[in-house]
Design a protein around this motif. Structure first.
Motif, PDB file in Angstrom:
ATOM      1  N   GLY A 128      59.600-108.521 -46.820  1.00  0.00           N
ATOM      2  CA  GLY A 128      60.165-108.929 -47.864  1.00  0.00           C
ATOM      3  C   GLY A 128      61.281-109.851 -47.528  1.00  0.00           C
ATOM      4  O   GLY A 128      61.202-110.907 -46.749  1.00  0.00           O
ATOM      5  N   THR A 144      63.948-105.617 -49.436  1.00  0.00           N
ATOM      6  CA  THR A 144      62.877-105.338 -49.862  1.00  0.00           C
ATOM      7  C   THR A 144      61.687-105.577 -48.812  1.00  0.00           C
ATOM      8  O   THR A 144      61.525-106.510 -48.325  1.00  0.00           O
ATOM      9  N   GLN A 146      57.186-103.687 -48.499  1.00  0.00           N
ATOM     10  CA  GLN A 146      55.975-103.049 -48.872  1.00  0.00           C
ATOM     11  C   GLN A 146      55.327-102.225 -47.833  1.00  0.00           C
ATOM     12  O   GLN A 146      55.455-102.588 -46.412  1.00  0.00           O
ATOM     13  N   ASP A 161      53.260 -98.941 -51.653  1.00  0.00           N
ATOM     14  CA  ASP A 161      54.478 -98.358 -52.258  1.00  0.00           C
ATOM     15  C   ASP A 161      55.345 -99.804 -51.941  1.00  0.00           C
ATOM     16  O   ASP A 161      55.220-100.579 -51.102  1.00  0.00           O
ATOM     17  N   ALA A 162      56.306 -99.920 -52.908  1.00  0.00           N
ATOM     18  CA  ALA A 162      57.536-100.870 -52.764  1.00  0.00           C
ATOM     19  C   ALA A 162      58.727-100.192 -52.412  1.00  0.00           C
ATOM     20  O   ALA A 162      59.211 -99.308 -52.777  1.00  0.00           O
ATOM     21  N   GLU A 164      63.186-100.196 -51.442  1.00  0.00           N
ATOM     22  CA  GLU A 164      64.396-101.023 -51.671  1.00  0.00           C
ATOM     23  C   GLU A 164      65.133-100.300 -50.544  1.00  0.00           C
ATOM     24  O   GLU A 164      65.646 -99.046 -50.790  1.00  0.00           O
ATOM     25  N   SER A 180      61.564 -95.736 -52.676  1.00  0.00           N
ATOM     26  CA  SER A 180      60.426 -96.263 -52.668  1.00  0.00           C
ATOM     27  C   SER A 180      59.625 -95.481 -53.503  1.00  0.00           C
ATOM     28  O   SER A 180      59.764 -94.295 -54.247  1.00  0.00           O
ATOM     29  N   VAL A 183      53.767 -99.651 -56.032  1.00  0.00           N
ATOM     30  CA  VAL A 183      54.196-100.955 -56.108  1.00  0.00           C
ATOM     31  C   VAL A 183      54.157-101.323 -57.851  1.00  0.00           C
ATOM     32  O   VAL A 183      55.162-102.014 -58.267  1.00  0.00           O
TER      33      VAL A 183
END
Length: 201
Positions: A128, A144, A146, A161-162, A164, A180, A183
């Motif tokens: 990211g 960030t 994924q 999953d996304a 941070e 996490s 998404v």
């Protein structure tokens, strides 16, 4: 003269009969219609998988080494592996760790040092971007990205999953928070609550 009276009387009777029939027809139509039907029910609210409820309660976590506290959702499972303490609930996860660091992180240092390690450790890693953000405990570097969860041992399913990843620095120590979840989950507010709750001791 009598003939005209009889004709008028007959006409009047016909008019009254027609009016009576019309009244009966209107009354019958009104009764058949009945009351208005109720409006259709509103559709049930559907939240994406992984959404943390708005009424979630948070509790303070303080590591054994001290130095800081951070709030995490109440009731989540807690596990510790080395310096990492993880809190999980269904599809969401929070990791808390700290380590010695001579200098504060920058977007350049995180990109050069940490991202290659993440690429090795996170299945399905998609890079990211790194940015500086401000929280109540001070400045942090946010990265960030994924990744894909490991397959569920029962269903064999995986989830995209996304992540941070926040790195805070204070008195020669870095505190890392990794948040996490799926998404499509909308956890902006809960993640802000957690990252804003960090306090130095």
């Amino acid at each position: 003269m009598n003939v005209r009276r009889r004709a008028c009387a007959a006409s009047a009777s016909v008019v009254l009969a027609v009016a009576a029939l019309a009244g009966c027809g209107a009354s019958g139509t009104s009764a058949a219609a009945g009351p208005n039907p109720p409006p259709p029910p509103a559709p049930a609210e559907s939240n994406p998988p992984g959404d943390i409820p708005d009424n979630q309660v948070y509790v303070v976590f303080k590591p054994a080494t001290g130095g800081f506290t951070v709030s995490v959702p109440e009731g989540w499972s807690r596990t510790s592996t080395g310096p990492v303490t993880a809190f999980t609930d269904k599809l969401n996860r929070i990791e808390v760790s700290e380590h010695a660091a001579a200098t504060a992180p920058t977007t350049a240092s995180v990109t050069a040092r940490d991202v290659p390690e993440l690429a090795k450790a996170v299945p399905g890693f998609t890079p990211g971007k790194a940015s500086e953000v401000s929280r109540k405990a001070g400045r942090a570097v946010l990265y960030t990205y994924q990744g894909t969860t490991r397959a569920d041992p029962v269903t064999g399913k995986t989830v995209r999953d996304a992540f941070e990843r926040y790195v805070f620095h204070h008195n020669g120590r870095d505190v890392v928070l990794i948040l996490s979840g799926p998404v499509k989950a909308d956890n902006v507010d809960p993640w802000r609550t957690v990252t804003d709750s960090l306090r130095w001791q």
